[in-house]
Motif scaffolding. Structure first.
Motif, mmCIF file in Angstrom:
data_model
loop_
_atom_site.group_PDB
_atom_site.id
_atom_site.type_symbol
_atom_site.label_atom_id
_atom_site.label_comp_id
_atom_site.label_asym_id
_atom_site.label_seq_id
_atom_site.Cartn_x
_atom_site.Cartn_y
_atom_site.Cartn_z
ATOM 1 N N UNK A 225 15.386 -25.358 -15.398
ATOM 2 C CA UNK A 225 16.210 -24.456 -16.173
ATOM 3 C C UNK A 225 17.107 -23.443 -15.274
ATOM 4 N N UNK A 226 17.522 -22.438 -16.032
ATOM 5 C CA UNK A 226 18.182 -21.208 -15.301
ATOM 6 C C UNK A 226 17.594 -19.855 -15.718
ATOM 7 N N UNK A 227 17.352 -19.142 -14.870
ATOM 8 C CA UNK A 227 16.852 -17.751 -15.009
ATOM 9 C C UNK A 227 17.626 -16.836 -14.343
ATOM 10 N N UNK A 228 18.326 -15.764 -14.971
ATOM 11 C CA UNK A 228 18.929 -14.788 -14.338
ATOM 12 C C UNK A 228 19.921 -15.673 -13.561
ATOM 13 N N UNK A 229 20.599 -16.959 -13.932
ATOM 14 C CA UNK A 229 21.751 -17.494 -13.539
ATOM 15 C C UNK A 229 21.315 -18.511 -12.120
ATOM 16 N N UNK A 230 19.833 -18.064 -11.879
ATOM 17 C CA UNK A 230 19.404 -19.014 -10.733
ATOM 18 C C UNK A 230 18.789 -20.491 -11.213
ATOM 19 N N UNK A 231 18.857 -21.440 -10.622
ATOM 20 C CA UNK A 231 18.271 -22.643 -10.995
ATOM 21 C C UNK A 231 16.762 -22.618 -10.655
ATOM 22 N N UNK A 232 15.954 -23.049 -11.401
ATOM 23 C CA UNK A 232 14.466 -22.682 -11.139
ATOM 24 C C UNK A 232 13.557 -23.769 -11.991
ATOM 25 N N UNK A 233 12.244 -23.907 -11.591
ATOM 26 C CA UNK A 233 11.292 -24.645 -12.489
ATOM 27 C C UNK A 233 10.933 -23.827 -13.653
ATOM 28 N N UNK A 234 10.459 -24.372 -14.642
ATOM 29 C CA UNK A 234 9.912 -23.547 -15.725
ATOM 30 C C UNK A 234 8.682 -24.357 -16.133
ATOM 31 N N UNK A 235 7.497 -23.741 -16.056
ATOM 32 C CA UNK A 235 6.264 -24.415 -16.703
ATOM 33 C C UNK A 235 5.759 -23.634 -17.769
ATOM 34 N N UNK A 236 5.528 -24.334 -18.747
ATOM 35 C CA UNK A 236 4.944 -23.929 -20.209
ATOM 36 C C UNK A 236 3.690 -24.291 -20.297
ATOM 37 N N UNK A 237 2.558 -23.708 -20.860
ATOM 38 C CA UNK A 237 1.509 -23.909 -20.980
ATOM 39 C C UNK A 237 0.907 -23.473 -22.638
ATOM 40 N N UNK A 238 0.600 -24.529 -23.432
ATOM 41 C CA UNK A 238 0.518 -24.137 -24.937
ATOM 42 C C UNK A 238 -0.813 -23.530 -25.031
ATOM 43 N N UNK A 239 -0.943 -22.374 -26.088
ATOM 44 C CA UNK A 239 -2.366 -22.111 -26.119
ATOM 45 C C UNK A 239 -3.412 -22.765 -26.766
ATOM 46 N N UNK A 240 -2.901 -24.037 -27.027
ATOM 47 C CA UNK A 240 -3.588 -24.919 -27.837
ATOM 48 C C UNK A 240 -4.625 -25.743 -26.708
ATOM 49 N N UNK A 241 -4.155 -25.509 -25.480
ATOM 50 C CA UNK A 241 -5.048 -26.321 -24.294
ATOM 51 C C UNK A 241 -6.328 -26.192 -24.594
ATOM 52 N N UNK A 242 -7.109 -27.290 -24.452
ATOM 53 C CA UNK A 242 -8.486 -27.773 -24.712
ATOM 54 C C UNK A 242 -9.260 -27.272 -23.384
#
Length: 304
Positions: A225-242
């Motif tokens: 995705x983009x962050x502040x106009x820069x192309x970057x990887x975004x990792x999301x970790x859900x709080x439901x992680x066991x």
């Protein structure tokens, strides 16, 4: 010291979670291998003096920036320093303290990336960016339990600081290698998820297989995705992680650090909620991903 220390900078607004994060990283690296430079100690004025001159601790004029820079430089060269100590409970200064050099140096504070001389020695730079309503909850809990404020006093102080936060804290986000945003897994929930902006200044272990095996709905997602106009990887970790899912991710990360698995602690991701000690698998994985970068850098320096 045989090789220069590896330096981590963690920056964020008050009660964004800086100390919680660095404490967990130090647990992974080994507390005897780490020295932490807390930049709140470099306030120029005590609490009463700040009230009189109308400055907040977020303003550069309220801090000894040149002393911060010099002390970080000394530590980066493996030298000890004698530093000031700010007491948050009394709002005044205690006796100066000697800080010895160590293989890993962590610098944390409101202005940890505010100047080129603070940024230049750092091998990894982290910006903590929780939603404002969550940070307010954290700050009220911390300051009312451990620093002697009432909840209303905390809210008033946050309102006074808002302009300085926008002017002096938020711009440091642009210098970060990793941006960490904890947020409630669902509205009103205590359980937190996290969104990590993985800027391409660093490389991370390949988590694609373990992410693919997390089930449906997935509790981990990696996207571009983009962050502040820069192309970057975004990792999301859900709080439901066991626990089992978290351990599977931990296994992959440690596999990318051959010969260092003896450092793996029994438990990561612990934190204080008021006076209660709790654990978050999501927090633990963030701490481990940061420790991974520092251990990798230490190995590179040792080989060079």
């Amino acid at each position: 010291m045989e090789q220069p220390p590896v330096i981590l900078a963690v920056v964020g607004d008050s009660a964004a979670g800086k100390t919680t994060l660095t404490t967990g990283v130090a647990t992974i690296l080994g507390p005897s291998q780490v020295v932490t430079l807390r930049l709140d100690d470099y306030h120029r004025y005590n609490r009463a003096e700040r009230e009189r001159c109308g400055l907040t601790p977020l303003h550069p004029d309220c801090n000894y920036l040149e002393m911060m820079e010099d002390h970080l430089l000394q530590l980066s060269m493996g030298r000890s320093i004698v530093k000031p100590v700010y007491n948050h409970k009394t709002g005044d200064f205690d006796a100066r303290q000697r800080l010895e050099a160590a293989p890993f140096v962590m610098t944390e504070g409101l202005l940890a990336l505010a100047t080129p001389r603070l940024r230049e020695p750092c091998h990894m730079r982290v910006f903590l960016d929780p939603p404002e309503d969550l940070r307010e909850r954290w700050k009220i809990r911390r300051d009312s339990v451990r620093r002697g404020y009432t909840p209303e006093q905390v809210r008033e102080e946050m309102a006074r600081r808002r302009g300085d936060a926008i002017e002096f804290i938020q711009p440091q986000r642009g210098w970060a290698d990793l941006i960490v945003r904890f947020f409630p897994a669902e509205p009103g929930a205590e359980q937190l998820s996290v969104r990590l902006i993985l800027r391409p200044t660093l490389s991370y272990p390949d988590l694609s297989e373990v992410i693919a095996s997390q089930g449906d709905p997935p509790v981990m997602r990696l996207r571009v995705g983009r962050d502040d106009g820069r192309l970057t990887e975004i990792l999301e970790i859900d709080g439901r992680l066991s626990t089992m899912q978290a351990e599977a991710v931990e296994d992959v990360i440690w596999e990318h650090l051959p010969g260092l698995s003896h450092l793996r602690p029994e438990q990561i991701g612990t934190y204080l909620d008021g006076t209660d000690c709790l654990q978050s698998h999501v927090l633990g994985l963030v701490q481990l991903l940061i420790a991974y970068q520092l251990l990798l850098k230490a190995e590179t320096l040792q080989q060079s």
